[in-house]
Write an enzyme that holds these catalytic residues in place. Structure first.
Site, PDB file in Angstrom:
ATOM      1  N   GLU A  22      32.057 -40.615  33.621  1.00  0.00           N
ATOM      2  CA  GLU A  22      30.985 -41.304  32.897  1.00  0.00           C
ATOM      3  C   GLU A  22      31.142 -41.071  31.395  1.00  0.00           C
ATOM      4  O   GLU A  22      31.649 -40.023  30.970  1.00  0.00           O
ATOM      5  CB  GLU A  22      29.609 -40.755  33.312  1.00  0.00           C
ATOM      6  CG  GLU A  22      29.269 -40.916  34.774  1.00  0.00           C
ATOM      7  CD  GLU A  22      27.954 -40.237  35.135  1.00  0.00           C
ATOM      8  OE1 GLU A  22      27.599 -40.263  36.324  1.00  0.00           O
ATOM      9  OE2 GLU A  22      27.287 -39.678  34.224  1.00  0.00           O
ATOM     10  N   LYS A  24      30.055 -39.860  27.934  1.00  0.00           N
ATOM     11  CA  LYS A  24      29.118 -38.843  27.442  1.00  0.00           C
ATOM     12  C   LYS A  24      28.570 -39.310  26.095  1.00  0.00           C
ATOM     13  O   LYS A  24      29.324 -39.674  25.200  1.00  0.00           O
ATOM     14  CB  LYS A  24      29.803 -37.491  27.284  1.00  0.00           C
ATOM     15  CG  LYS A  24      28.815 -36.381  26.953  1.00  0.00           C
ATOM     16  CD  LYS A  24      29.484 -35.036  26.863  1.00  0.00           C
ATOM     17  CE  LYS A  24      28.448 -33.927  26.765  1.00  0.00           C
ATOM     18  NZ  LYS A  24      27.350 -34.198  25.835  1.00  0.00           N
ATOM     19  N   ASP A  26      26.007 -38.626  22.670  1.00  0.00           N
ATOM     20  CA  ASP A  26      25.550 -37.541  21.806  1.00  0.00           C
ATOM     21  C   ASP A  26      24.067 -37.726  21.508  1.00  0.00           C
ATOM     22  O   ASP A  26      23.678 -38.503  20.637  1.00  0.00           O
ATOM     23  CB  ASP A  26      26.353 -37.563  20.507  1.00  0.00           C
ATOM     24  CG  ASP A  26      26.371 -36.224  19.803  1.00  0.00           C
ATOM     25  OD1 ASP A  26      25.753 -35.283  20.329  1.00  0.00           O
ATOM     26  OD2 ASP A  26      27.004 -36.120  18.735  1.00  0.00           O
ATOM     27  N   ARG A  29      19.565 -34.364  25.929  1.00  0.00           N
ATOM     28  CA  ARG A  29      19.517 -34.387  27.398  1.00  0.00           C
ATOM     29  C   ARG A  29      18.076 -34.167  27.827  1.00  0.00           C
ATOM     30  O   ARG A  29      17.394 -33.253  27.361  1.00  0.00           O
ATOM     31  CB  ARG A  29      20.412 -33.272  27.939  1.00  0.00           C
ATOM     32  CG  ARG A  29      20.379 -33.098  29.440  1.00  0.00           C
ATOM     33  CD  ARG A  29      21.209 -34.131  30.167  1.00  0.00           C
ATOM     34  NE  ARG A  29      21.186 -33.889  31.599  1.00  0.00           N
ATOM     35  CZ  ARG A  29      21.902 -32.952  32.225  1.00  0.00           C
ATOM     36  NH1 ARG A  29      22.713 -32.170  31.516  1.00  0.00           N
ATOM     37  NH2 ARG A  29      21.829 -32.807  33.523  1.00  0.00           N
ATOM     38  N   GLU A  78      20.229 -39.158  29.084  1.00  0.00           N
ATOM     39  CA  GLU A  78      20.393 -38.788  27.682  1.00  0.00           C
ATOM     40  C   GLU A  78      19.510 -39.682  26.823  1.00  0.00           C
ATOM     41  O   GLU A  78      19.523 -40.911  26.958  1.00  0.00           O
ATOM     42  CB  GLU A  78      21.857 -38.957  27.263  1.00  0.00           C
ATOM     43  CG  GLU A  78      22.234 -38.207  26.023  1.00  0.00           C
ATOM     44  CD  GLU A  78      22.534 -36.733  26.277  1.00  0.00           C
ATOM     45  OE1 GLU A  78      22.613 -35.986  25.284  1.00  0.00           O
ATOM     46  OE2 GLU A  78      22.670 -36.332  27.445  1.00  0.00           O
ATOM     47  N   LYS A 206      32.904 -31.625  31.056  1.00  0.00           N
ATOM     48  CA  LYS A 206      32.862 -32.523  29.897  1.00  0.00           C
ATOM     49  C   LYS A 206      34.124 -32.359  29.055  1.00  0.00           C
ATOM     50  O   LYS A 206      34.579 -31.246  28.780  1.00  0.00           O
ATOM     51  CB  LYS A 206      31.605 -32.275  29.061  1.00  0.00           C
ATOM     52  CG  LYS A 206      31.418 -30.855  28.567  1.00  0.00           C
ATOM     53  CD  LYS A 206      30.089 -30.696  27.843  1.00  0.00           C
ATOM     54  CE  LYS A 206      29.868 -29.250  27.396  1.00  0.00           C
ATOM     55  NZ  LYS A 206      28.554 -29.059  26.733  1.00  0.00           N
ATOM     56  N   ASP A 439      23.767 -70.521   1.156  1.00  0.00           N
ATOM     57  CA  ASP A 439      24.184 -69.815  -0.049  1.00  0.00           C
ATOM     58  C   ASP A 439      23.377 -70.309  -1.249  1.00  0.00           C
ATOM     59  O   ASP A 439      23.336 -71.513  -1.528  1.00  0.00           O
ATOM     60  CB  ASP A 439      25.677 -70.072  -0.267  1.00  0.00           C
ATOM     61  CG  ASP A 439      26.270 -69.152  -1.324  1.00  0.00           C
ATOM     62  OD1 ASP A 439      25.603 -68.176  -1.706  1.00  0.00           O
ATOM     63  OD2 ASP A 439      27.400 -69.421  -1.770  1.00  0.00           O
TER      64      ASP A 439
END
Length: 611
Positions: A22, A24, A26, A29, A78, A206, A439
């Site tokens: 899976e 991971k 950041d 958790r 997470e 991990k 523009d």
């Protein structure tokens, strides 16, 4: 109180048919518990997070309200702030976690919502599933979230606050994707593993995506064996990490000897050392100018300490193709501000999360400035013969365009001094526009406030149609207004009808402000509303691209409240735009999340009725 099961860190990913993999992420958790009467979020250490992330708990209550037969349920996952499908921004989630005032939490949750990425199921309908094998828990979780109509894989553009992390049978392709998107790493899990509370187990392993950096040895604490790692930043020695992990005893003893012989002992018992010795370290990410999860790799005694700079740390903070090499980094590129090629590449690295989505899957045209800006330049539509093989391209019938969808391609172009990135309005998968851009081009830089006035005229007109627009500096003297569309929703003929309507209204209603006259000599000091630029085969400067002028200005997205009489394009440079995004967020955050298909369709229907 339930404490989460934890994986062990490994230097080599496990392989075999009994393993699944899976992504991971950041983040934080935590466990998400959904009961009949309340929803709670709990950190891996048992700390309550419920009030900190109301967007998650509110969504969970709404999402599962029609599935009362499945309650109570508990999901393991997470809590993240997603940047792309494989990477989360830890700094952003950390900032959220520190907010205390309810008003600030609600505001941030609405403007920059976080996501709960579910990867395991501990309870459903009040029954524990922890003793089931991982593969069975995963299947039940997938079916549960599918029934709730939640995304089958994480995506930063998905509006659902709860998303599913899928499992993969093969490590290598998943790892290559994680590295390409600059993700944190991969977790390997045994198919027969049970979920065990508050345990670090080899059944889950991990494997992290680590980067390397060159740093200076500038300090030592004999009490704990940690050395201070620093870099040269703006002429000063700045600490970026304390590191002990990875150092052998003999290396620690060598450091101790060096410090006692050549260092300066402080009253605290610690030592400092003048810059002279370089080291290579591994780290996970840079967080607020500090390296996270640092480990020692080796000393670099033959390296010049002046090369251990903060800029080189940033330039090499992404995992890049081994064939990519940077050259002439000290060449001055933006002359008026004395910014070097290294400064430019640092800007591209730091803004890449916001620039790349507008380059992805587009046939890019760049303007290269071989000697810096302003100076000799040329358009590059065709991929050069010397382009390395890791760069992909697409043939549009006339030119073999580079497709800039990853960091290595982006930084190869930056190293070629492609200071301007121009993109078509459609992706390479479509012949239809993915946005409308109008523009607003005033006669000169001194007339920039005409563009501000014109932008508000158009904003008011768009809002009368129920259309949301996004303003952006051109990076030179004008403003461009973006309207996002679903890629297959409209033809160029459809969008032409709309832009002609807008142009006709503006010229008739504000004849002293607007003109659609293409010849400059016939504009008579009025602002040119360029609606013809939005067409198949045409291009526009990409959001967050630099421009080829001596200031190094940026085609920076804006918030509407910034489009006022104090707005100055010269303030938006490679020096300021990165810090601005860190502090205030990306004004185009909602761009791809808010296609204006419905209100535009209604306008087109009215146009057809009158024609």
């Amino acid at each position: 109180m339930v404490l989460t099961m934890q994986p062990i860190l490994t230097s080599f990913p496990p392989e075999g048919s009994e393993w699944r993999y899976e992504v991971k992420y950041d983040g934080f958790r935590c466990l998400l518990h959904v009961g009949a009467a309340e929803v709670t979020l709990t950190s891996r250490n048992g700390q309550p997070l419920t009030s900190q992330f109301p967007e998650i708990t509110f969504f969970a209550a709404q999402c599962f309200q029609l599935m009362k037969d499945k309650l109570p349920l508990t999901l393991d996952g997470e809590l993240v702030y997603l940047i792309n499908p494989y990477r989360a921004d830890f700094e952003r989630i950390q900032i959220r976690g520190r907010l205390k005032r309810e008003e600030a939490i609600k505001k941030t949750a609405a403007e920059r919502p976080c996501r709960f990425l579910a990867f395991d199921l501990l309870e459903v309908a009040g029954s524990s599933t922890a003793s089931l094998p991982y593969s069975e828990r995963k299947q039940v979780l997938f079916e549960l979230l599918s029934e709730a109509k939640l995304p089958a894989s994480p995506h930063h553009l998905a509006k659902e606050a709860i998303q599913y992390i899928p499992k993969h049978a093969d490590f290598d392709p998943l790892w290559h994707t994680v590295v390409r998107y600059d993700g944190e790493g991969v977790v390997a899990k045994k198919t027969n593993s049970k979920w065990v509370e508050n345990k670090r187990t080899p059944d889950w392993q991990k494997y992290k995506h680590m980067k390397t950096a060159h740093v200076l040895l500038t300090g030592f604490n004999p009490k704990n064996g940690y050395v201070t790692a620093s870099v040269v930043k703006d002429g000063e020695i700045v600490p970026v990490a304390s590191v002990s992990h990875g150092m052998q005893e003999e290396e620690k003893n060598a450091v101790r000897t060096i410090m006692e012989t050549h260092g300066k002992k402080l009253k605290t018992g610690e030592y400092t050392l003048e810059p002279s010795i370089c080291m290579t370290v591994q780290y996970l990410t840079v967080l607020q100018d500090t390296l996270r999860e640092v480990s020692f790799v080796s000393f670099q005694f033959g390296m010049d300490w002046t090369d251990c700079t903060y800029k080189q740390l940033i330039v090499h903070s992404k995992t890049l193709h081994p064939k990519l090499q940077f050259t002439s980094l000290d060449k001055v590129i933006f002359k008026k501000r004395e910014k070097t090629k290294e400064d430019f590449i640092c800007y591209i690295v730091q803004i890449s999360d916001f620039l790349l989505p507008f380059l992805k899957d587009r046939a890019v045209t760049v303007i290269r400035y071989p000697h810096g800006a302003p100076g000799e330049s040329f358009f590059q539509k065709n991929k050069p013969d010397y382009t390395p093989d890791f760069i992909s391209s697409v043939f549009d019938g006339s030119h073999e365009h580079i497709v800039c969808s990853d960091m290595s391609t982006l930084l190869w172009l930056a190293n070629q001094l492609a200071l301007e990135f121009h993109v078509p309005f459609q992706t390479i998968q479509s012949e239809r526009p993915a946005e409308i851009v109008i523009d607003l081009d005033p006669p000169s830089r001194d007339d920039f406030l005409m563009a501000v006035q014109a932008a508000h005229v158009l904003k008011q007109l768009f809002e009368s149609f129920g259309i949301t627009s996004f303003p952006k500096l051109s990076g030179n003297k004008g403003i461009q207004l973006y309207i996002p569309l679903s890629p297959e929703a409209f033809t160029y003929e459809d969008t032409r009808r709309f832009t002609m309507l807008i142009a006709d209204y503006c010229v008739r209603t504000y004849p002293d402000l607007f003109t659609t006259e293409r010849f400059i000599k016939n504009r008579n000091g009025r602002l040119y509303l360029d609606y013809l630029q939005h067409a198949e085969g045409k291009t526009i400067i990409s959001p967050y691209s630099t421009r080829g002028n001596e200031l190094g200005t940026v085609a920076a997205p804006l918030y509407w409240n910034e489009v006022n009489t104090s707005l100055t394009p010269d303030d938006y440079t490679i020096d300021t735009v990165v810090e601005r995004v860190k502090k205030h967020g990306d004004p185009f955050y909602d761009f791809y999340r808010q296609p204006q298909d419905e209100p535009l369709s209604m306008v087109l229907q009215q146009i057809k009725k009158k024609s």
